[in-house]
Design an enzyme around this catalytic site. Sequence first.
Site, mmCIF file in Angstrom:
data_model
loop_
_atom_site.group_PDB
_atom_site.id
_atom_site.type_symbol
_atom_site.label_atom_id
_atom_site.label_comp_id
_atom_site.label_asym_id
_atom_site.label_seq_id
_atom_site.Cartn_x
_atom_site.Cartn_y
_atom_site.Cartn_z
ATOM 1 N N LYS A 130 0.841 -1.197 0.000
ATOM 2 C CA LYS A 130 0.000 0.000 0.000
ATOM 3 C C LYS A 130 0.873 1.243 0.000
ATOM 4 C CE LYS A 130 -3.978 1.918 2.555
ATOM 5 N NZ LYS A 130 -4.863 1.719 3.733
ATOM 6 N N SER A 205 -9.655 1.560 2.899
ATOM 7 C CA SER A 205 -8.836 2.343 1.980
ATOM 8 C C SER A 205 -7.761 1.519 1.274
ATOM 9 C CB SER A 205 -8.156 3.476 2.766
ATOM 10 O OG SER A 205 -7.276 2.950 3.764
ATOM 11 N N SER A 229 -9.787 -0.845 7.200
ATOM 12 C CA SER A 229 -9.270 -0.632 5.850
ATOM 13 C C SER A 229 -8.543 -1.821 5.239
ATOM 14 C CB SER A 229 -8.336 0.593 5.830
ATOM 15 O OG SER A 229 -9.083 1.772 6.009
#
Length: 548
Positions: A130, A205, A229
Amino acid sequence: MKMLSTLQTPPRSLSRFSLLLPSSSSTSAAFFSSNTFPHASLTDQSTTTTTVPPQSQILSIRHSLLSRHVTATDLAHTYLTRLQLTEPQLRSFLHVADDSAILLQARELDRRIQAGEEIGPLAGVMVAVKDNICTADMPSTGGSRILEGYRPPFDATTIKRVKHFDGIVVGKTNLDEFGMGSTTEGSAFQVTSNPWDVSRVPGGSSGGSAAAVSARQCVVSLGSDTGGSVRQPASFCGVVGLKPTYGRVSRFGLMAYASSLDAIGCFGSSVVDTGILLHAIAGYDKFDATSSELDVPNFQSHFVAASSLESKPLKGLRVGLIRETIYDGVDSGVISAIRAAALHFEELGCSVNEVFLITYYILASSESSSNLSRYDGIRYGNQVSADELDSVYGNSRAQGFGSEVKMRILTGTYALSAGYYDAYYKRAQQVRTIIRNSFKEALNQNDILISPAAPSAAYKIGEKKNDSLAMYAGDIMTVNVNLAGLPALVLPCGFVDGGPAGLPVGLQMIGAAFDEGQLLRVGHIFEQTLEKFRFIPPIVADNIARSV
């Protein structure tokens, strides 16, 4: 470094992935034999009578490398090819490492194997990261224009550990800006699609990391979880997602959102892969004062082959189904899938009863307003020139931050402001103690707690983008686990109607602090015994079918 806009569908096709692991008597891989990925419709998935349990790609790769059935270079070519085939549709990545850099690492692994040298447990494993986790050799933007092009001078501790164990970082994945969002539509650069239906969101996210694993663009990936997330996108994309206990994994090098809630988590296509990745990145770190000094157990010792399971392998396990997560506001298809999972637990020998937990949500915005103050155009990120210093600050932040980030900064600043601190932030901290005690009481009476990971399956891109309240409501399934600092594992448990092959539903399992081993053991048995479902998205099967 390639920008994703330059990726083109390659002329050559996938050829080797389904041949990674022939049947073998090796104890490390015997019960994870490789299979091709058949495409099944929703009808096919609900009527199939025989099911091959999810396999460990990491163990398959290791066995294939050591038995010389495949080379690390071949593996790298395979994953890069699949990434190039699927990325134009999915847009999972913001940055992809140069082919030459990946192949150089792969060839070095091949040389070491040929020389009989020892290789790490992640050798040859493609790991996506990420883009709010710092990497020294590629940009780390946090999905924000204010950090566009920023290259940290260091690797996050988790990245150092992945590399130490011979994992290959294939690229940086898309996210909602600074992790603030639930759809990955909040990225300043692009919108990621769900591999099960490209017209739908992958969740957020950490949507890019979840989509990349689901589409087999990588083997495993890292995400971050402040209020769900990792877990919500795992549910939307039909993969396994693990949020560890607060302090189990170092946060050094993670761009802070809410420091007392943030945790780096793992995605995999099986519980075993997720556990192996967690074991690699977990442990004390002197650069993170909140990291735990507790020993990290060998999570692989918790996994038992399906063929060795007893008829009631979870006999005596007490499972608490969180009552308020299966009633009003939750889609009926999701409730049905979770109730079916509860019945499956009973078939495995568990006792299942409903429990009540207190829920609350305010602290994240307050902490984000403080953490994001560092992005002022002076110390980090892009700067907008102005004659006055205050204007430099204001203009840099106004142009660098997106609307969702600005809203959360304003909300958090308001809660922390004079006259409102006691009414909001202080009270939230008090409620946090109540929530921790509520979880403690529930886990004294139960070994694990279960709930949906989200109140619905993946929804259409744009459907809820301007409905912040609806997206915040989705966090109610997950955020309290962060407030309590507990570990939680999400794995796919069923489908609802939607898309070309149905949409996956994720089951969330919550355990006691630092008891990830229990969650992984239970999750592994659950997925090994869950019949009638294969969680392989159409985009994977379609691309493999075209290559045959």
